[in-house]
Design a protein around this motif. Sequence first.
Motif, PDB file in Angstrom:
ATOM      1  N   GLY A  44      29.068  30.488  31.954  1.00 22.30           N
ATOM      2  CA  GLY A  44      29.060  30.801  33.192  1.00 22.30           C
ATOM      3  C   GLY A  44      28.164  31.943  33.273  1.00 22.30           C
ATOM      4  N   LYS A  45      28.268  32.986  33.938  1.00 23.03           N
ATOM      5  CA  LYS A  45      27.642  34.176  33.992  1.00 23.03           C
ATOM      6  C   LYS A  45      28.015  35.244  33.081  1.00 23.03           C
ATOM      7  N   TYR A  46      27.610  34.895  31.918  1.00 20.17           N
ATOM      8  CA  TYR A  46      28.108  35.786  30.625  1.00 20.17           C
ATOM      9  C   TYR A  46      26.986  37.029  30.644  1.00 20.17           C
ATOM     10  N   ASN A  47      27.537  38.229  30.769  1.00 19.36           N
ATOM     11  CA  ASN A  47      26.681  39.150  30.866  1.00 19.36           C
ATOM     12  C   ASN A  47      26.530  39.566  29.275  1.00 19.36           C
ATOM     13  N   THR A  48      25.176  39.803  28.845  1.00 11.67           N
ATOM     14  CA  THR A  48      24.768  40.382  27.530  1.00 11.67           C
ATOM     15  C   THR A  48      23.997  41.558  27.523  1.00 11.67           C
ATOM     16  N   LYS A  49      23.926  42.247  26.303  1.00 11.34           N
ATOM     17  CA  LYS A  49      22.980  43.230  26.507  1.00 11.34           C
ATOM     18  C   LYS A  49      21.446  42.842  26.455  1.00 11.34           C
ATOM     19  N   ASP A  50      21.038  41.926  25.677  1.00 14.05           N
ATOM     20  CA  ASP A  50      19.600  41.665  25.601  1.00 14.05           C
ATOM     21  C   ASP A  50      19.369  39.953  25.087  1.00 14.05           C
ATOM     22  N   CYS A  51      20.201  39.209  25.611  1.00 14.78           N
ATOM     23  CA  CYS A  51      20.106  37.697  25.208  1.00 14.78           C
ATOM     24  C   CYS A  51      20.364  37.018  26.254  1.00 14.78           C
ATOM     25  N   ARG A  52      19.366  36.200  26.652  1.00 13.52           N
ATOM     26  CA  ARG A  52      19.360  35.045  27.878  1.00 13.52           C
ATOM     27  C   ARG A  52      19.390  33.625  27.282  1.00 13.52           C
ATOM     28  N   LYS A  53      19.251  33.406  26.117  1.00  9.49           N
ATOM     29  CA  LYS A  53      19.053  32.058  25.733  1.00  9.49           C
ATOM     30  C   LYS A  53      19.569  32.077  24.011  1.00  9.49           C
ATOM     31  N   VAL A  54      20.448  31.011  23.896  1.00  9.64           N
ATOM     32  CA  VAL A  54      21.019  30.863  22.280  1.00  9.64           C
ATOM     33  C   VAL A  54      20.103  29.544  22.007  1.00  9.64           C
ATOM     34  N   LEU A  55      19.643  29.780  20.809  1.00  7.80           N
ATOM     35  CA  LEU A  55      18.861  28.940  20.176  1.00  7.80           C
ATOM     36  C   LEU A  55      19.382  28.518  18.801  1.00  7.80           C
ATOM     37  N   ILE A  56      20.090  27.379  18.821  1.00  6.66           N
ATOM     38  CA  ILE A  56      20.926  27.211  17.450  1.00  6.66           C
ATOM     39  C   ILE A  56      20.101  26.106  16.577  1.00  6.66           C
ATOM     40  N   GLU A  57      19.479  26.608  15.539  1.00  3.38           N
ATOM     41  CA  GLU A  57      18.568  25.699  14.850  1.00  3.38           C
ATOM     42  C   GLU A  57      19.120  25.133  13.776  1.00  3.38           C
ATOM     43  N   CYS A  58      19.191  23.878  13.659  1.00  6.47           N
ATOM     44  CA  CYS A  58      19.961  22.932  12.930  1.00  6.47           C
ATOM     45  C   CYS A  58      19.168  22.765  11.909  1.00  6.47           C
ATOM     46  N   VAL A  59      19.530  22.985  10.685  1.00  4.77           N
ATOM     47  CA  VAL A  59      18.776  23.142   9.415  1.00  4.77           C
ATOM     48  C   VAL A  59      19.384  22.604   8.292  1.00  4.77           C
ATOM     49  N   GLU A  60      18.804  21.703   7.095  1.00  2.00           N
ATOM     50  CA  GLU A  60      19.510  21.241   6.049  1.00  2.00           C
ATOM     51  C   GLU A  60      20.074  22.423   5.345  1.00  2.00           C
ATOM     52  N   ASN A  61      19.189  23.350   4.972  1.00  2.00           N
ATOM     53  CA  ASN A  61      19.614  24.324   4.181  1.00  2.00           C
ATOM     54  C   ASN A  61      19.492  25.801   4.812  1.00  2.00           C
ATOM     55  N   ILE A  62      20.341  26.680   4.464  1.00  2.00           N
ATOM     56  CA  ILE A  62      20.390  28.015   5.225  1.00  2.00           C
ATOM     57  C   ILE A  62      20.288  29.145   3.945  1.00  2.00           C
ATOM     58  N   THR A  63      19.272  29.793   3.967  1.00  2.00           N
ATOM     59  CA  THR A  63      18.924  30.915   3.272  1.00  2.00           C
ATOM     60  C   THR A  63      19.767  32.041   3.492  1.00  2.00           C
ATOM     61  N   ASP A  64      19.892  32.342   4.728  1.00  2.00           N
ATOM     62  CA  ASP A  64      20.572  33.494   5.239  1.00  2.00           C
ATOM     63  C   ASP A  64      21.130  33.070   6.571  1.00  2.00           C
ATOM     64  N   GLU A  65      22.254  33.754   6.970  1.00  2.00           N
ATOM     65  CA  GLU A  65      22.869  33.289   8.163  1.00  2.00           C
ATOM     66  C   GLU A  65      22.700  34.563   9.106  1.00  2.00           C
ATOM     67  N   ARG A  66      21.655  34.729   9.476  1.00  2.00           N
ATOM     68  CA  ARG A  66      21.423  35.914  10.440  1.00  2.00           C
ATOM     69  C   ARG A  66      20.993  35.556  11.890  1.00  2.00           C
ATOM     70  N   ILE A  67      21.314  36.413  12.786  1.00  2.00           N
ATOM     71  CA  ILE A  67      20.969  36.250  14.108  1.00  2.00           C
ATOM     72  C   ILE A  67      19.775  36.846  14.389  1.00  2.00           C
ATOM     73  N   VAL A  68      18.656  36.260  15.074  1.00  2.00           N
ATOM     74  CA  VAL A  68      17.368  36.871  15.248  1.00  2.00           C
ATOM     75  C   VAL A  68      17.266  36.890  16.851  1.00  2.00           C
ATOM     76  N   ASN A  69      17.082  38.070  17.195  1.00  2.00           N
ATOM     77  CA  ASN A  69      16.647  38.116  18.905  1.00  2.00           C
ATOM     78  C   ASN A  69      15.348  38.668  18.978  1.00  2.00           C
ATOM     79  N   VAL A  70      14.595  37.661  19.678  1.00  2.00           N
ATOM     80  CA  VAL A  70      13.212  37.720  19.649  1.00  2.00           C
ATOM     81  C   VAL A  70      12.761  37.688  21.216  1.00  2.00           C
TER      82      VAL A  70
END
Length: 131
Positions: free
Chosen positions: A65-91
């Motif tokens: 719904g209307k979830y209020n966040t500090k600085d995030c309007r979209k969540v992009l979940i990148e589905c990849v075969e190999n993860i080198t690090d599990e970090r969240i990047v906000n651009v």
Amino acid sequence: MYLKEFNLDLPYVVDDENIESIMKKQKCERNEAIKLDYALNWKWKRRSFSLETRCITAMYERLFGKYNTKDCRKVLIECVENITDERIVNVSGVCSVPIQFSLNDFNEKNELEKKDYASTANGRYRETCST
């Protein structure tokens, strides 16, 4: 800022052997070969995946719904075969997080199983965010 959108994405993976082959056949530079490879071999996979998972992402958008966040309007979940690090990047308000995901396993499933598999990718995203 309100969270407005969820998206599951298949980031392009460069296949060096295929790129070399294209460079030889087309007699072009690496950048041009990568563009050709993406257009011929990856673009349709990405679009198909997006269409097959859009009902799951729409469900998450409705649930949040209307979830209020500090600085995030979209969540992009990148589905990849190999993860080198599990970090969240906000651009620019887009929070991107890689999740280990097997496209081959996904493609082998029937339509209902694909929805379940895609929803678990979102579930793995929630676990990553809570840590």
